[in-house]
Design a protein around this motif. Structure first.
Motif, short mmCIF file in Angstrom:
data_model
loop_
_atom_site.label_atom_id
_atom_site.label_comp_id
_atom_site.label_asym_id
_atom_site.label_seq_id
_atom_site.Cartn_x
_atom_site.Cartn_y
_atom_site.Cartn_z
N GLY A 71 0.86 -1.26 -0.14
CA GLY A 71 0.75 0.02 -0.09
C GLY A 71 0.94 1.36 0.18
N GLU A 72 0.20 2.46 -0.60
CA GLU A 72 1.31 3.51 -0.34
C GLU A 72 0.29 4.52 0.81
N VAL A 73 1.02 4.76 1.38
CA VAL A 73 0.63 5.76 2.85
C VAL A 73 0.36 7.52 2.15
N ARG A 74 -0.72 7.36 2.50
CA ARG A 74 -1.07 9.14 2.03
C ARG A 74 -1.36 10.32 3.01
N HIS A 75 -1.47 9.72 4.59
CA HIS A 75 -1.66 10.33 5.19
C HIS A 75 -1.09 9.84 6.71
N LEU A 76 -0.26 10.90 7.63
CA LEU A 76 -0.29 10.78 8.48
C LEU A 76 -0.07 11.39 9.72
N THR A 77 -0.85 10.06 10.58
CA THR A 77 -1.19 10.94 12.35
C THR A 77 -0.64 11.09 13.82
N TYR A 78 0.49 11.87 14.17
CA TYR A 78 0.94 11.68 15.40
C TYR A 78 0.05 11.58 16.60
N LEU A 79 0.05 11.28 17.47
CA LEU A 79 -1.09 11.03 18.84
C LEU A 79 -0.71 10.97 19.74
N GLU A 80 0.28 11.93 20.05
CA GLU A 80 1.21 12.17 21.60
C GLU A 80 0.77 11.42 22.66
N GLY A 81 1.64 10.27 23.72
CA GLY A 81 0.50 9.95 24.89
C GLY A 81 -0.06 8.76 24.90
N ARG B 58 -0.15 6.93 13.38
CA ARG B 58 -1.16 6.25 12.74
C ARG B 58 -0.97 7.24 11.32
N LEU B 59 -0.92 5.67 10.30
CA LEU B 59 -0.97 5.74 8.77
C LEU B 59 -2.48 5.68 8.19
N GLY B 60 -2.65 6.36 7.55
CA GLY B 60 -3.88 5.69 6.28
C GLY B 60 -2.76 6.09 5.50
N VAL B 61 -3.64 4.37 4.34
CA VAL B 61 -2.55 3.64 3.61
C VAL B 61 -4.05 3.19 2.45
N VAL B 62 -3.25 4.04 0.93
CA VAL B 62 -4.41 3.28 -0.42
C VAL B 62 -3.30 1.73 -0.61
N LEU B 63 -4.80 1.00 -0.76
CA LEU B 63 -4.50 -0.48 -1.25
C LEU B 63 -3.55 -0.63 -2.91
N LEU B 64 -2.41 -1.51 -3.03
CA LEU B 64 -1.63 -1.51 -3.78
C LEU B 64 -2.25 -2.57 -4.27
#
Length: 232
Positions: free
Chosen positions: A182-192, A198-204
């Motif tokens: 898959g290809e990473v389309r967005h990234l979020t970091y949740l401290e604590g 957290r990754l949002g991934v589109v399947l390939l």
């Protein structure tokens, strides 16, 4: 979800711009006698004060009737936008080329933070996944799954470049194997958090990848959730 905030018109427009540019996942819940859910849509375009256009309607999905009340949900990172609208006449000749058109919302859109949506049944533990990134194998959780993408929560805090290719290896609760790049389309970091990345991934999927068992699994989960909603 927690308490919702209501968006002013300028903030709504900025959210929609970001959702369109990043290919944020959208779903449309039809209300009334023909209530059903259309998923894996994308915001194609919008004209403030006039209309929103959604792409991604599958050939197997019947085009809903003009005038149908709908609830639009857009997922952007860890935020969930929800708005109520009415379907306008669609554009296109049917199938995947059809653009679903929504009237511009007359009521304020709502924005909430979403909790992790587990693919596993409520009585099961979170679904574990191994993620290959370059020459590394990372442990994580599969927190969201659609026909076209996954949401991943990684145990390790790290920065992953957008458009990086990852290898996903997980066993779904019914025994179905999900092994797909898959290809990473967005990234979020949740401290604590225990799983802060957290990754949002589109399947390939590769040419020989059979996604039909996954589609059946997702449909079964949607049916289970719909029954739970009706019973609650």
């Amino acid at each position: 979800m927690g308490q919702a905030s209501f968006l002013s018109a300028p903030v709504l427009e900025q959210f929609l711009i970001q959702a369109r540019l990043t290919g944020a996942v959208a779903s449309l819940r039809l209300q009334g006698a023909n209530a059903r859910l259309l998923g894996d849509l994308r915001l194609h375009a919008f004209r403030p004060g006039s209309a929103l256009e959604l792409s991604g309607l599958h050939n197997r999905d019947a085009v809903p009737e003009e005038g149908t009340p709908v609830t639009l949900t857009l997922l952007l990172g860890d935020e969930v936008l929800t708005l109520e609208s009415i379907l306008l006449a669609p554009e296109g000749e049917g199938g995947e080329g059809t653009l679903l058109r929504l009237d511009w919302p007359r009521e304020s859109a709502r924005l909430q933070r979403r909790r992790d949506v587990r693919v596993a049944a409520p009585e099961q533990s979170p679904l574990k996944v191994r993620v290959g990134l370059g020459d590394r194998i990372l442990d994580g959780l599969l927190v969201n799954l659609t026909e076209t993408g996954v949401g991943l929560a990684l145990e390790e805090a790290l920065i992953v470049e957008l458009h990086a290719i990852v290898e996903i290896d997980a066993t779904l609760p019914d025994g179905t194997q999900l092994r797909c790049p898959g290809e990473v389309r967005h990234l979020t970091y949740l401290e604590g958090q225990d799983y802060p990345t957290r990754l949002g991934v589109v399947l390939l999927p590769r040419p020989d990848t059979d996604l039909e068992p996954i589609h059946r699994f997702i449909q079964a989960r949607r049916t289970d959730r719909s029954q739970s909603f009706r019973q609650s």
